[in-house]
Motif scaffolding. Structure first.
Motif, mmCIF file in Angstrom:
data_model
loop_
_atom_site.group_PDB
_atom_site.id
_atom_site.type_symbol
_atom_site.label_atom_id
_atom_site.label_comp_id
_atom_site.label_asym_id
_atom_site.label_seq_id
_atom_site.Cartn_x
_atom_site.Cartn_y
_atom_site.Cartn_z
ATOM 1 N N LEU A 167 -22.028 -9.514 73.338
ATOM 2 C CA LEU A 167 -22.523 -8.607 74.013
ATOM 3 C C LEU A 167 -22.252 -6.559 72.909
ATOM 4 N N ALA A 168 -22.660 -7.083 71.362
ATOM 5 C CA ALA A 168 -22.530 -6.408 70.377
ATOM 6 C C ALA A 168 -23.284 -6.343 69.203
ATOM 7 N N PRO A 169 -24.549 -7.179 69.089
ATOM 8 C CA PRO A 169 -24.853 -7.836 67.994
ATOM 9 C C PRO A 169 -25.483 -6.860 66.663
ATOM 10 N N ASP A 170 -25.908 -6.107 67.290
ATOM 11 C CA ASP A 170 -26.580 -4.481 66.829
ATOM 12 C C ASP A 170 -25.085 -3.696 65.943
ATOM 13 N N TRP A 171 -23.927 -3.562 67.189
ATOM 14 C CA TRP A 171 -22.830 -2.690 66.766
ATOM 15 C C TRP A 171 -22.150 -3.238 65.233
ATOM 16 N N ALA A 172 -21.595 -4.303 66.169
ATOM 17 C CA ALA A 172 -20.823 -5.565 65.183
ATOM 18 C C ALA A 172 -21.665 -5.710 63.536
ATOM 19 N N PHE A 173 -22.952 -6.271 63.727
ATOM 20 C CA PHE A 173 -24.049 -7.321 62.299
ATOM 21 C C PHE A 173 -24.367 -6.877 62.073
ATOM 22 N N GLY A 174 -25.261 -5.386 62.508
ATOM 23 C CA GLY A 174 -26.361 -5.273 62.758
ATOM 24 C C GLY A 174 -27.970 -5.996 63.036
ATOM 25 N N ILE A 175 -27.769 -6.423 63.857
ATOM 26 C CA ILE A 175 -28.321 -7.796 63.947
ATOM 27 C C ILE A 175 -29.354 -6.643 65.339
ATOM 28 N N THR A 176 -30.430 -6.223 64.123
ATOM 29 C CA THR A 176 -31.511 -5.830 65.534
ATOM 30 C C THR A 176 -32.404 -6.491 66.161
ATOM 31 N N ASP A 177 -33.006 -7.525 65.539
ATOM 32 C CA ASP A 177 -34.064 -8.036 66.212
ATOM 33 C C ASP A 177 -33.290 -8.500 68.040
ATOM 34 N N THR A 178 -35.128 -8.640 68.522
ATOM 35 C CA THR A 178 -34.543 -7.960 70.345
ATOM 36 C C THR A 178 -35.413 -9.578 70.569
ATOM 37 N N SER A 179 -35.089 -10.024 69.818
ATOM 38 C CA SER A 179 -36.043 -11.177 70.875
ATOM 39 C C SER A 179 -35.536 -11.782 71.547
ATOM 40 N N PRO A 180 -35.759 -12.451 72.715
ATOM 41 C CA PRO A 180 -34.646 -13.003 73.728
ATOM 42 C C PRO A 180 -34.563 -14.169 73.273
ATOM 43 N N THR A 181 -35.026 -14.941 72.322
ATOM 44 C CA THR A 181 -34.037 -16.477 72.286
ATOM 45 C C THR A 181 -33.608 -16.152 70.910
ATOM 46 N N LEU A 182 -33.233 -15.155 70.151
ATOM 47 C CA LEU A 182 -31.831 -15.002 69.489
ATOM 48 C C LEU A 182 -30.965 -13.910 70.559
ATOM 49 N N HIS A 183 -31.287 -13.242 71.349
ATOM 50 C CA HIS A 183 -30.177 -12.417 71.957
ATOM 51 C C HIS A 183 -29.651 -14.109 73.385
ATOM 52 N N SER A 184 -30.392 -14.844 73.623
ATOM 53 C CA SER A 184 -30.315 -15.881 73.832
ATOM 54 C C SER A 184 -28.714 -17.119 73.223
#
Length: 133
Positions: A32-49
């Protein structure tokens, strides 16, 4: 004050209590919050999946550990799954460290915590399991 069996149960379940109380929030952060928690900024649907799937695995395992706390006949399988989950994470993180270089400090801390929780689960199996480790 609780009875001796209550205290024994608390000690016996401590690794599952600690593990589930860390793994549920961590899993939710992945999903739910990979950008906030881990600094993951990639917004690709594959990574989010992938991250949502990781969240699902984390939460599912932690819920199984809670079942192992509540229902004693599930304690041993829950403890084995905790041990394998934690040491599986350690293995994967060490492989990533070797191949990709030093991870962020939170993941170094994770390696230590996951190793310790896996070791604690192994010691709990050795102490409380009907089939000794």
């Amino acid at each position: 004050m609780g009875t001796d069996s209550t205290r024994t149960g608390s000690v016996k379940n401590l690794h599952l209590i600690i593990g589930s109380s860390i793994v549920i929030p961590a899993g939710l952060c992945y999903g739910l919050a990979p950008d906030w928690a881990f600094g993951i900024t990639d917004t690709s649907p594959t990574l989010h999946s992938v991250l949502k799937a990781v969240m699902g695995l984390y939460v599912a395992f932690a819920l199984f550990w809670i079942v192992g706390i509540v229902k004693s006949n599930y304690w041993e399988p829950a403890t084995w799954s905790s041990l394998l989950f934690m040491w599986g994470l350690v293995f994967g993180r060490i492989v990533a460290w070797i191949l990709m270089g030093m991870p962020a400090p939170i993941f170094v801390l994770g390696i230590v915590g996951e190793f310790v929780l896996g070791l604690y689960a192994a010691l709990q199996l050795r102490t409380y399991s009907s089939s000794k480790l």
